[in-house]
Scaffold this active site. Structure first.
Site, PDB file in Angstrom:
ATOM      1  N   ASP A 516       0.769  -1.253   0.000  1.00  0.00           N
ATOM      2  CA  ASP A 516       0.000   0.000   0.000  1.00  0.00           C
ATOM      3  C   ASP A 516       0.800   1.304   0.000  1.00  0.00           C
ATOM      4  O   ASP A 516       1.099   1.854  -1.049  1.00  0.00           O
ATOM      5  CB  ASP A 516      -0.989   0.006   1.166  1.00  0.00           C
ATOM      6  CG  ASP A 516      -2.008  -1.134   1.080  1.00  0.00           C
ATOM      7  OD1 ASP A 516      -1.741  -2.103   0.363  1.00  0.00           O
ATOM      8  OD2 ASP A 516      -3.057  -1.058   1.726  1.00  0.00           O
ATOM      9  N   GLU A 745      -3.160  -7.664  12.994  1.00  0.00           N
ATOM     10  CA  GLU A 745      -2.797  -7.399  11.596  1.00  0.00           C
ATOM     11  C   GLU A 745      -1.313  -7.034  11.480  1.00  0.00           C
ATOM     12  O   GLU A 745      -0.616  -7.457  10.563  1.00  0.00           O
ATOM     13  CB  GLU A 745      -3.657  -6.261  11.054  1.00  0.00           C
ATOM     14  CG  GLU A 745      -3.475  -5.994   9.566  1.00  0.00           C
ATOM     15  CD  GLU A 745      -4.399  -4.900   9.058  1.00  0.00           C
ATOM     16  OE1 GLU A 745      -5.031  -4.201   9.894  1.00  0.00           O
ATOM     17  OE2 GLU A 745      -4.494  -4.725   7.838  1.00  0.00           O
TER      18      GLU A 745
END
Ligand code: 6A9
Length: 781
Positions: A516, A745
Site C-alpha cells: 500500500d 494485523e
C-alpha cells in the site's frame, strides 16, 4: 476499429473466463473429496456459521444477546466493536471438527462443530454443534443473574420452505426443531437436545437477504417486547418461511446440542440412533477423540516438540485453527470497473464478472472476511502442510478466476453477505491492477515436495495432475504480469497504475504491490522499476521452470522460461538495476525527490483547510533511497550469492536497531527513512511505514534460514540473526495473544510490540505456526 469499439471489446474480454479446462473439473475434486468438504464452518464473517459448498445452500448460525453496561446487543456478525475479549477457533482441522472459545462480557461460550457421515446419512453427512455456556470468572457478573438468550437459525438460500417442528419442552430427549427438503441432500431435520432447563421461542421469516438476519431478529424481539413485555420471539412464522430462528433461553451454566441430519425423515428407524450418536455423552466422546487426533496431527506435521515451550504450543494450534476455521465459501460476481468515461445503460460504472465460487481462507473474520489474492499465497504455505487436498482445492478455485487476459481480481467480494462489509469505494476491481503472485510460493513447495518424496504416492499423483492442469493457467497469469507490468528495459518491472497526478498523497500509493503506502518514487512515471516485483517475477519464473522440468515438458515455451529465469537470476543485472553500491542496499528506481511534504492550505472563502502535497525540488531519475521490506526482496528470495559482500550489507541493515531491527520483529521501513511513520494524507495514517508485518518477517526469516545453511563467510552471522529474530517474533506474537486474546494485523515497532490494526487477523499472522516449526518455502528452483 474505433477507439470506443476497442475499449468495449477489452471490457468484454476482461469479464470472459480464460479458455482452458477448469481446475475444479479435475476428477480429484469430485466424488468423495467434494462430498467430504460439503458442510463446514464456511461463513467466517459470523461468530458461528455453517453452510455447504454450493451456491444456494442451507445456512445455519448462532446469535446471542450480549449484555454490556446494562444494554442489550445482538451478537452475530464478527465485529470488533462488539468488544468480545476473545473469539476464535482453538482447534479446527478444516474438515470435520472445530472448537471455538468466545468471551463476551461475563458470558463464556464454547462452540464445537463435528461432522460425520453415518449409517443412513444423506449426501454430505450429518453435523452437530455443541454450545457450552458459562459465566466467565468468579465475580458476580451481569450475565449470571439473568437469563441468557441464544439464537440458532437455519435458512435456505434457495428459498425453500422450512417446516417448524413441535413445541414440546425438550427436557426429555431430543426435540425436532425444523425440517425441510434440499435438492442436493434430500429431506433434512434439525434437532435440539439438552439436559438443562430451557425455554424455546421461535420465529419464521420469508427472506432472501441472509446478511440481514440479525435485523429481522432484533425487529421481531422489539415488536414482541412492546406487545407482551417479554424478550421473546413471537412463536410465529410467516407464510412460506425459509428462515427459522430458535431462541433458547437458559440460566448459566448450560449445555445445548444441536444436530443436523441429512437424508433424514422422522419415520426413518435410524433417526433416533443418529441423533443419539451426535448429542449428549456420545458427542462428548467423539469431540474428545477428535481433539486428541487434532493435537497429535499438529505435533506430527509441525514437529514442534523440542522447538518451543508448551505455552507457545497452544497458541500455535490456535493460529492454525483460526486460519482453517476462517476458510469460507463464497459465490457471486465481482464488480469490474469500466474505464474512465464509460458506463452501462443503467448508469453503472462497472460490469459484473462471471458468477463464480470461491473457497478460500480470509485475512480477518471481522474486518476482511473475504478472499485477497496475495494474502492467499501466504495462507497456503501453512495450509498445504496441514492438508494438501484442501490447499489444492483453494488454489484451484483461485486459478479458475483467471480471465481471458490472464488477470485475477485482487479482492474477491462475492455475494451480498461479503458486499455488506465493504465500503463502496473499495468494491470495484480494476483489470489493470495486479497483486503479488504469492500462490507460486505454495505451488513451488508442492512441486519440490514431490521431488523430495514428501508426499504419499497417492498425494503425489494428485499434485502432479493438478500442476499439469494448472500450467496453462499459470502461464497465462505469468504472461499477464510479463506483458502489462514490464518496465522500460528488458527484465525490469514496475507496478503499473500509480497515480501520477495526485496532489493529496505524500507519496502516491501502490496498492497493487500489497504494500500500500510503502514509499516508492515520488513522481510515478514509466521509467520506474520496482525491486519487489522483479523478485516476484523471479519466483514465478523459477516456479514455472521447475513445474515444467518436473512435468518433463520441453517446448519453446519452457525454453523461454529457462531463459527468463537465467536472466532474472543474473546477479550483475539485478545489481545494475537496483543496487546502491555505496550502501549495499537494493532500491526501486524512478523519478524521485526526497523534498516533498504535506502542507495545510487555507481557503478563506470556503472556510476550508486542505492538506496538499508540495514538491520543493525537481524530481530526478535515481534510486529511491528507502530502506525497508522492499529493499530486502532479493535477500528474501535467496537471489544474492552467499559469498557476496552485498549479503553482508543486508545482514547489517537487518540487524541495525536504528534501521530495521527491533526486539519484536523487523520494521517495514527504516527509522531513518524520510517517510518513516509519515501520514500519507490527512486521513491516511502510516500503514507499511514502520509497523512490523508477519508475512514479510517470515520471508526475511526464510532468507536468514537459507543463508544460515549455505557455505560462505556470513553463514554463522545469518544463523545468529535467524535465532534471535525467530524468538523475538514468537515471543511477541504469543505474548500479545495471551494478553489480548487475538492475533493482530501488524505489531507496533515502538510501544513494546503491541498488536495493531485489525484484531483477530488470523491470515498471514498465522505464519507463526511455521516460524515455530521452522518450516520455510523452498528457495531453490
Ligand atoms: C478496506 C474496509 C470494515 C491491506 O489483508 C488484506 C489486505 C492486504 O492484502 C494488503 O496487503 N489489507 C494490506 O495492505 C487489508 C485491506 C482492506 C481493504 C478494504 C475495507 C473494511 O472496513
Amino acid at each position: 476499429e474505433s477507439e470506443g469499439a476497442a475499449a468495449r471489446r477489452r471490457m468484454a474480454r476482461s469479464v470472459t473466463p480464460l479458455d482452458a479446462p477448469r481446475m475444479m473439473d479435475l476428477p480429484q475434486f469430485q466424488g468423495d473429496h467434494k462430498e467430504s468438504l460439503y458442510w463446514g464452518t464456511y461463513r467466517p464473517n459470523v461468530y458461528l456459521g455453517i453452510r455447504a459448498r454450493t451456491p444456494l445452500s442451507l445456512i445455519a448460525g448462532l446469535m446471542w444477546i450480549g449484555v454490556k453496561n446494562g444494554q442489550y446487543f445482538i451478537r452475530h456478525v464478527c465485529q470488533d466493536s462488539d468488544e468480545l475479549s476473545k473469539y476464535g477457533w482453538a482447534d479446527h482441522n478444516g474438515r470435520d471438527y472445530g472448537r471455538q472459545e468466545l468471551t463476551d462480557h461475563g458470558l463464556h461460550l464454547t462452540t464445537s462443530f463435528l461432522k460425520e457421515k453415518g449409517d443412513g446419512s444423506g449426501y454430505g453427512g450429518d453435523w452437530a454443534v455443541r454450545l457450552d455456556a458459562k459465566n466467565e470468572g468468579s465475580s458476580l457478573s451481569e450475565a449470571q443473574e439473568s437469563t441468557t438468550h441464544l439464537f440458532f437459525y437455519i435458512a435456505d438460500e434457495a428459498g425453500k420452505l422450512i417446516t417448524m417442528g413441535s413445541h414440546e419442552p425438550p427436557s426429555r430427549g431430543p426435540v425436532l426443531l425444523a425440517s425441510g427438503l434440499h435438492e442436493e441432500i434430500g429431506d433434512w431435520e434439525l434437532y435440539l437436545r439438552s439436559e438443562d432447563n430451557l425455554e424455546i421461542h421461535r420465529a419464521g421469516f420469508q427472506t432472501t437477504s441472509m446478511h440481514n438476519l440479525s435485523d429481522l431478529v432484533q425487529h421481531a424481539l422489539v415488536t414482541n417486547a412492546r406487545q407482551s413485555g417479554n424478550l421473546n420471539l413471537p412463536d410465529m412464522a410467516e407464510d412460506s418461511s425459509n428462515a427459522m430462528i430458535y431462541q433458547v433461553s437458559i440460566k448459566l451454566p448450560a449445555k445445548i446440542d444441536i444436530v443436523f441430519l441429512s437424508g433424514a425423515g422422522s419415520k426413518n428407524p435410524m433417526t433416533a440412533e443418529r441423533v443419539n450418536r451426535l448429542t449428549g455423552p456420545m458427542l462428548s466422546t467423539r469431540l474428545e477423540s477428535k481433539q486428541k487426533d487434532f493435537e497429535e496431527r499438529y505435533d506430527q506435521i509441525f514437529n514442534v516438540n523440542n522447538k518451543i515451550v508448551s505455552k507457545e504450543l497452544s497458541v500455535g494450534r490456535a493460529a492454525l485453527s483460526s486460519l482453517l476455521g476462517g476458510i469460507g465459501y463464497f459465490y457471486g460476481q465481482s464488480k469490474i470497473a469500466l474505464p474512465k468515461g464509460f458506463s452501462q445503460k443503467n448508469g453503472d460504472k462497472y460490469i459484473p464478472y462471471w458468477p463464480a465460487a470461491l473457497y478460500t481462507a480470509v485475512p480477518s473474520r471481522s474486518f476482511f472476511p473475504r478472499g485477497f489474492l496475495w494474502d492467499e499465497g501466504f495462507h497456503q504455505l501453512v495450509i498445504w502442510r496441514w492438508d494438501a487436498h484442501i490447499s489444492m482445492d483453494i488454489i484451484g478455485h483461485w486459478l479458475d478466476l483467471i480471465n481471458a487476459d490472464g488477470w485475477i481480481p485482487r479482492e474477491q467480494i462475492l455475494g451480498a453477505e461479503a458486499l455488506s462489509k465493504v465500503p463502496e469505494e473499495f468494491v470495484l476491481q480494476y483489470p489493470s491492477n495486479g497483486n503479488p503472485p504469492t500462490l507460486f510460493l505454495a505451488l513451488r513447495d508442492l512441486a519440490s515436495g514431490i521431488h523430495a518424496h514428501q508426499f504419499s504416492d497417492e498425494e503425489a499423483e494428485k499434485i502432479s495432475t493438478f500442476l499439469k492442469r494448472a500450467y496453462v493457467r499459470l502461464n497465462s497469469w505469468f504472461q499477464w504480469f510479463n506483458s502489462t507490468q514490464s518496465g522500460k528495459y528488458e527484465g525490469t518491472f514496475f507496478w503499473h497504475g500509480r497515480d501520477s497526478m495526485t496532489t493529496r498523497e505524500l507519496n502516491p500509493k501502490t496498492l497493487t504491490s500489497g504494500l500500500d503506502d510503502y514509499p516508492r518514487a515520488s513522481h510515478p512515471n514509466d521509467e520506474e522499476r520496482h525491486v519487489d516485483l522483479r523478485c516476484w517475477m523471479l519466483l514465478a519464473t523459477n516456479c514455472m521452470r521447475s513445474i515444467a522440468g518436473f512435468l518433463k515438458m520441453d517446448s519453446s515455451l519452457e525454453k523461454d522460461y529457462y531463459k527468463l529465469s537465467d536472466q532474472l537470476s543474473d546477479f550483475e543485472t539485478l545489481n545494475k538495476m537496483h543496487l546502491d553500491d555505496k550502501t549495499g542496499a537494493y532500491f526501486d528506481f524512478g523519478n524521485h525527490t526526497e523534498k516533498v511534504r504535506l502542507r495545510w492550505y487555507e481557503d478563506r472563502e470556503a472556510m476550508k483547510r486542505e492538506l496538499l502535497r508540495e514538491t520543493l525540488e525537481a524530481p530526478q531519475l535515481q534510486l529511491v533511497p528507502h530502506v525497508g521490506y522492499v529493499s530486502l526482496f532479493p535477500f528474501m528470495m535467496g537471489a544474492i550469492p552467499p559469498e557476496s559482500w552485498v549479503l553482508e550489507k543486508q545482514l547489517d541493515l537487518i540487524s541495525n536497531t536504528s534501521i530495521l531491527w527491533t526486539d519484536y520483529g523487523l520494521r517495514s521501513l527504516s527509522r531513518t527513512s524520510s517517510m518513516y511513520m509519515k501520514r500519507n494524507t490527512e486521513h491516511d495514517a502510516p500503514y507499511w511505514r514502520g509497523a512490523i508485518w508477519i508475512n514479510m518477517n517470515y520471508m526475511i526469516l526464510s532468507g536468514l534460514h537459507h543463508y544460515a545453511h549455505e557455505d560462505g563467510p556470513y553463514r554463522v552471522r545469518a544463523g545468529e540473526l535467524y535465532d534471535e529474530l525467530r524468538s523475538n517474533l514468537i515471543r511477541n506474537i504469543v505474548g500479545n495473544y495471551q494478553e489480548t486474546g487475538f492475533f493482530w494485523e501488524n505489531y507496533d515497532q515502538k510501544n513494546k510490540g503491541k498488536g495493531k490494526g485489525a484484531r483477530s487477523f488470523t491470515g498471514w499472522t498465522s505464519l507463526v505456526v511455521l516460524i515455530m516449526a521452522e518450516s520455510y518455502p523452498s528457495l531453490h528452483r
